[in-house]
Each structure stands twice: as C-alpha cells, then as structure tokens.
Design an enzyme around this catalytic site. Sequence first.
Site, PDB file in Angstrom:
ATOM      1  N   CYS A   1       3.258 -65.792  11.440  1.00  0.00           N
ATOM      2  CA  CYS A   1       3.338 -66.481  10.142  1.00  0.00           C
ATOM      3  C   CYS A   1       4.378 -67.600  10.207  1.00  0.00           C
ATOM      4  O   CYS A   1       4.242 -68.624   9.551  1.00  0.00           O
ATOM      5  CB  CYS A   1       3.704 -65.506   9.039  1.00  0.00           C
ATOM      6  SG  CYS A   1       2.388 -64.353   8.643  1.00  0.00           S
TER       7      CYS A   1
ATOM      8  N   GLY B   1       7.584 -59.491   3.799  1.00  0.00           N
ATOM      9  CA  GLY B   1       6.470 -59.926   2.962  1.00  0.00           C
ATOM     10  C   GLY B   1       5.649 -58.762   2.436  1.00  0.00           C
ATOM     11  O   GLY B   1       5.400 -58.650   1.235  1.00  0.00           O
TER      12      GLY B   1
END
Lengths: 268, 71
Positions: free
Chosen positions: A188, A42
């Site tokens: 996450c 990410g």
Amino acid sequence: MIAGFTEEQIRRYARHIILPEVGGEGQKKLLKSKVLCVGAGGLGSPIIQYLAAAGVGTLGIIDDDVVDLSNLQRQTIHAGNLGRNKAVSAKEFVERLNPDVEVITYTEKLSPDNVRDLIKGYDMIADGTDNFPTRYLINDACVLENKPFSHGSIFRFEGQIMTIVPNEGPCYRCVFEHAPPEGMVPSCQEAGVFGVLPGLVGSIQATEIIKYLLGIGDILKGRMLYIDTLNMDFFEIKVKKNPDCPMCGKRVIDDIHPENYQESCRLW
Amino acid sequence: MLSLKVRIEMLGSNKQVWEIDVDKGTTYEKLLETIDINPETVIVIRDGFPVPIDDLVEEGEIKLLRVISGG
C-alpha cells in the site's frame, strides 16, 4: 435489571440485547470473549473499534509500529497520537470508548518465536497485518493451534475477506499456497490505498468475528469475499479444502519454523 | 489443432479483459504467460472456484484474483 449486567451495561448494550440473535446471553458471551488483533493499522483500527464497542471483554493488540501522519487518512483511532506505539494508542482509544474491555498490549512484532504462545490465550485472532510473512505465520500457527481467524487484505481500491476455522474449512494456504516472489506485488505504501477501504474491510472482519463468537448467521468459512470499491463490485469465491495444501491437506509441517516465513513463505 | 475461445477478466479497479483463442491442451499457466501475467501473482477462478494453474483450459470465462497483502 437483567441478571449479570450493571445498569450501565444494560444501557450500553441495549441495542444488542433487544436483538433476538444476540440477547443478554449473547452479550455475556461477548464480554467473556478474548480476541487478539494482529496489527493496529488500517484494518486493525476498525476491527479494534467495533470489537471494543460490541463489548468483547478482552482485546489483545500487537503492533510494533508507531503512528505516522500518513496513517491518519484511514487509521482514525490514532488521532492525536503521532509518534506513539500503535498498540498503546489503540488501548487509549478503547479505554475512552468502553471501560468494560480489558486491553493487553504487545509492543513487539509477531514472530515465529512468540506466535504460538500468544494466540493460545485467545478465542479468535484478527489478521490486520500488512505483509505476506506475517499472514502465513498467522495462518499456520492458527491451524496448528486450532484457532479461528479472520483474514483481511487490501490493495488500492480492492479488498479480500475470509474467515478461517481450522479443521472445519479451508485455510489461507488452501487458496494462496505461498506468497508471490518478493517485489512482484506492491505494498500500500508503494501503490496507495483508498482511505475508506480498510474501514470497510476491517468492519466486515469485525462483523465476522462477532458472529463467530456469538455462533450466529453464516460466516465466510469456505468463501472469500472480494470487494472492488472503485466500481462497487462484490464477488464471492467459493473455496474448498485443498488436498495439496501444505497445512491442512498434506500436513507437511507440525511446528512453526522461522525459515518458512521469509519472502515467499513456501513450505518445502 | 482445435482452438478454444477464452475470456479473461482481471478482478479489480481497471477491469482488464482479454478475449483470446488458445489451443486445446493449453494449461492455465501457459495461458497466463501468453497475456504476460506472472502465474504466482494471481489465482485463476472458474465458475466461482479457484482452479490449479496446471489444469487444462476450458472454453468460457475465467476471472483472475490478485494476490494482495496490504493492511
């Protein structure tokens, strides 16, 4: 023609070269710079994308993970590469974007055994990892090797960014001495992440790295930027060197010991 | 015993806020326990700076910064 550039480079970097803060000399600095990006997920994706576009001459990319469909909601550089190693996939992206950049891939995990040797060859490190042990490993190795690094982390809609310049400013442990007990902070994967968030945080990390390499502007040294994208709230935390910091305060360790990078990463 | 008014704001999406009175001499660690927050999961910010959790609570506002590791 500007000395030291090809015609193609002058066209490619024209918008940088005309900036007084960058110029031809700054662009040459970038082309000679070496940055290691730890993680091509990410945060790593936008970091790699913008460092490559800016013409950072050598990019090391280390990641042992493979591209999964659930990554593409935010990791845009890996389009079309499902199942491929992320470092290799990122290299393919960079090669399509900017042939000036040499990419060195490492398909293993960053570990206490390889971290010091790996970071030695680079001017700056980008922390794009997704777990506490690797974050503390990067911090401690960078302090020991006197390497600057950009810290970024994300959670749901929130992000944190800080630039660590060992000996000059506080380190990650000056703020977070050790990690919370295992299981106290969801990942996450467990809590979710707003897809555009790592694009924002990683782009700020890339901005910091490029500014540091150029020696321009004010970087986030001694400052942590906190971002809440749900409420579009930006908040700055001032950070001083912590005299009790086990790395740059008390200096309780002089090497990387694997037992310090498990669970809470507490240095005894 | 003298009590202090403290406003506590958790930085983040859901903007949790607590307004409580605590006894003078209370530490931030104890204050966090009062509102059921594990002191190892947050950093206490006062006047823009992190403060040690064994510092004594001062009247006014603090913010809590979550410790996060996602990437």
